[in-house]
Design a protein around this motif. Structure first.
Motif, mmCIF file in Angstrom:
data_model
loop_
_atom_site.group_PDB
_atom_site.id
_atom_site.type_symbol
_atom_site.label_atom_id
_atom_site.label_comp_id
_atom_site.label_asym_id
_atom_site.label_seq_id
_atom_site.Cartn_x
_atom_site.Cartn_y
_atom_site.Cartn_z
ATOM 1 N N LYS A 156 0.840 -1.210 0.000
ATOM 2 C CA LYS A 156 0.000 0.000 0.000
ATOM 3 C C LYS A 156 0.869 1.253 0.000
ATOM 4 C CE LYS A 156 -3.284 -1.274 3.183
ATOM 5 N NZ LYS A 156 -4.269 -0.979 4.232
ATOM 6 N N ARG A 157 1.877 1.233 0.861
ATOM 7 C CA ARG A 157 2.761 2.396 0.967
ATOM 8 C C ARG A 157 3.571 2.569 -0.320
ATOM 9 N NH1 ARG A 157 4.379 5.327 5.489
ATOM 10 N NH2 ARG A 157 5.497 7.142 4.709
ATOM 11 N N PHE A 158 4.014 1.468 -0.904
ATOM 12 C CA PHE A 158 4.792 1.539 -2.141
ATOM 13 C C PHE A 158 3.935 2.106 -3.273
ATOM 14 C CE2 PHE A 158 6.395 -0.160 -6.151
ATOM 15 C CZ PHE A 158 7.718 0.232 -6.081
ATOM 16 N N HIS A 159 2.661 1.726 -3.302
ATOM 17 C CA HIS A 159 1.755 2.222 -4.340
ATOM 18 C C HIS A 159 1.638 3.743 -4.263
ATOM 19 C CE1 HIS A 159 -1.349 1.977 -7.342
ATOM 20 N NE2 HIS A 159 -2.157 2.710 -6.576
ATOM 21 N N LYS A 160 1.632 4.280 -3.039
ATOM 22 C CA LYS A 160 1.530 5.728 -2.843
ATOM 23 C C LYS A 160 2.875 6.422 -3.024
ATOM 24 C CE LYS A 160 -0.648 5.304 1.214
ATOM 25 N NZ LYS A 160 -1.163 5.704 2.526
ATOM 26 N N GLN A 161 3.951 5.741 -2.615
ATOM 27 C CA GLN A 161 5.248 6.393 -2.506
ATOM 28 C C GLN A 161 6.354 5.378 -2.806
ATOM 29 O OE1 GLN A 161 5.483 8.029 1.396
ATOM 30 N NE2 GLN A 161 7.302 9.266 0.966
ATOM 31 N N LYS A 162 7.096 5.616 -3.882
ATOM 32 C CA LYS A 162 8.138 4.664 -4.292
ATOM 33 C C LYS A 162 9.408 4.776 -3.438
ATOM 34 C CE LYS A 162 5.754 3.260 -7.889
ATOM 35 N NZ LYS A 162 4.400 3.253 -7.377
ATOM 36 N N TYR A 163 9.649 5.955 -2.877
ATOM 37 C CA TYR A 163 10.847 6.178 -2.062
ATOM 38 C C TYR A 163 10.437 6.738 -0.708
ATOM 39 C CZ TYR A 163 13.627 5.615 -6.278
ATOM 40 O OH TYR A 163 14.210 5.110 -7.402
ATOM 41 N N LEU A 164 11.105 6.266 0.343
ATOM 42 C CA LEU A 164 10.829 6.749 1.698
ATOM 43 C C LEU A 164 12.040 7.493 2.238
ATOM 44 C CD1 LEU A 164 9.223 3.592 3.381
ATOM 45 C CD2 LEU A 164 8.048 5.561 2.396
ATOM 46 N N ALA A 165 11.773 8.585 2.945
ATOM 47 C CA ALA A 165 12.842 9.275 3.680
ATOM 48 C C ALA A 165 13.183 8.423 4.896
ATOM 49 C CB ALA A 165 12.367 10.661 4.102
ATOM 50 N N SER A 166 14.330 8.665 5.495
ATOM 51 C CA SER A 166 14.765 7.816 6.614
ATOM 52 C C SER A 166 13.782 7.866 7.782
ATOM 53 C CB SER A 166 16.175 8.194 7.064
ATOM 54 O OG SER A 166 16.201 9.561 7.437
ATOM 55 N N ARG A 203 10.775 5.799 6.819
ATOM 56 C CA ARG A 203 11.146 4.381 6.852
ATOM 57 C C ARG A 203 11.187 3.869 8.289
ATOM 58 N NH1 ARG A 203 15.766 4.595 3.920
ATOM 59 N NH2 ARG A 203 17.050 4.764 5.767
ATOM 60 N N ALA A 204 11.761 4.653 9.188
ATOM 61 C CA ALA A 204 11.844 4.256 10.608
ATOM 62 C C ALA A 204 10.451 4.139 11.209
ATOM 63 C CB ALA A 204 12.682 5.269 11.384
ATOM 64 N N GLN A 205 9.571 5.075 10.877
ATOM 65 C CA GLN A 205 8.202 5.042 11.392
ATOM 66 C C GLN A 205 7.457 3.808 10.884
ATOM 67 O OE1 GLN A 205 5.829 8.334 10.112
ATOM 68 N NE2 GLN A 205 4.087 7.786 11.423
ATOM 69 N N LEU A 206 7.594 3.505 9.591
ATOM 70 C CA LEU A 206 6.934 2.343 9.016
ATOM 71 C C LEU A 206 7.494 1.049 9.619
ATOM 72 C CD1 LEU A 206 4.844 1.342 6.956
ATOM 73 C CD2 LEU A 206 6.667 1.328 5.243
ATOM 74 N N THR A 261 12.712 -4.238 11.131
ATOM 75 C CA THR A 261 13.870 -3.368 11.291
ATOM 76 C C THR A 261 13.896 -2.361 10.145
ATOM 77 O OG1 THR A 261 15.370 -4.735 9.985
ATOM 78 C CG2 THR A 261 15.203 -5.247 12.350
ATOM 79 N N ASP A 262 14.614 -1.283 10.372
ATOM 80 C CA ASP A 262 14.784 -0.252 9.344
ATOM 81 C C ASP A 262 15.415 -0.862 8.087
ATOM 82 O OD1 ASP A 262 14.658 2.773 8.945
ATOM 83 O OD2 ASP A 262 16.753 2.360 8.423
ATOM 84 N N ALA A 263 16.402 -1.729 8.294
ATOM 85 C CA ALA A 263 17.098 -2.379 7.167
ATOM 86 C C ALA A 263 16.147 -3.273 6.370
ATOM 87 C CB ALA A 263 18.282 -3.201 7.683
ATOM 88 N N GLN A 264 15.222 -3.937 7.051
ATOM 89 C CA GLN A 264 14.267 -4.802 6.352
ATOM 90 C C GLN A 264 13.343 -3.977 5.452
ATOM 91 O OE1 GLN A 264 12.600 -6.778 9.824
ATOM 92 N NE2 GLN A 264 13.472 -8.738 9.167
ATOM 93 N N VAL A 265 12.866 -2.847 5.966
ATOM 94 C CA VAL A 265 11.991 -1.978 5.169
ATOM 95 C C VAL A 265 12.778 -1.403 3.987
ATOM 96 C CG1 VAL A 265 10.612 0.145 5.190
ATOM 97 C CG2 VAL A 265 10.497 -1.435 7.121
ATOM 98 N N LYS A 266 13.994 -0.964 4.254
ATOM 99 C CA LYS A 266 14.834 -0.400 3.193
ATOM 100 C C LYS A 266 15.086 -1.435 2.099
ATOM 101 C CE LYS A 266 19.279 1.879 2.533
ATOM 102 N NZ LYS A 266 20.479 2.389 3.192
ATOM 103 N N THR A 267 15.441 -2.637 2.476
ATOM 104 C CA THR A 267 15.709 -3.710 1.513
ATOM 105 C C THR A 267 14.446 -4.084 0.754
ATOM 106 O OG1 THR A 267 17.475 -4.550 2.921
ATOM 107 C CG2 THR A 267 16.616 -6.053 1.257
#
Length: 159
Positions: free
Chosen positions: A44-54, A57-60, A67-73
């Motif tokens: 859902k988040r990717f559909h709205k937003q392809k890139y996340l600020a740090s 990403r931490a909030q999500l 983990t932050d790394a899991q969301v980033k990856t």
């Protein structure tokens, strides 16, 4: 000379890359399994937003208990998949457009007069010129000098 013994020359062979022995081998981390809820929220988040600020990403990551790394990856991998899918879709559209163009050209060739050279059928410029041949009928033009109306000096037809 007999007292000097030369040690036998031995070659030590290394197995593998020379830098391999400098660092201990890393154990491969097992593949992480995400829950359906996590994947659904990430999609859902990717559909709205392809890139996340740090901070996003931490909030999500906190919200989804990741983990932050899991969301980033996950976002990096999802963007790669998205680019591949859109490239495949564009290629399919391009191939469909080419098929339609070839079909239209074939239909146009069927509807063209049979007196036309087949080369003209696929060359728009030559096809347009075919209908503009003032010399094709070989009728004398009263507004032209007589020497230009002579049949031996007429310009040959293009098609």
């Amino acid at each position: 000379k007999e007292g000097l013994a030369v040690p036998p020359f031995t070659v030590t062979r290394r197995i593998g890359h020379p830098y391999q022995n400098r660092t201990p081998p890393k154990r491969k981390k097992p593949r992480t399994s995400f829950t359906r809820l996590q994947i659904c929220e990430l999609e859902k988040r990717f559909h709205k937003q392809k890139y996340l600020a740090s901070a996003e990403r931490a909030q999500l990551a906190t919200q989804l208990k990741m983990t932050d790394a899991q969301v980033k990856t996950w976002f990096q991998n999802r963007r790669t998949k998205w680019r591949r899918q859109t490239a495949e879709e564009r290629e399919a559209e391009r191939q469909q457009a080419n098929r339609m163009l070839l079909q239209l050209q074939a239909e146009a060739a069927k509807n063209m007069p049979q007196t036309c050279d087949p080369i003209c059928a696929y060359n728009a410029s030559l096809h347009a010129l075919q209908s503009l041949q003032p010399w094709a009928e070989n009728k004398p033009d009263p507004n032209r000098p007589a020497y230009l109306n002579a049949p031996s000096l007429t310009t040959p037809t293009i098609c």
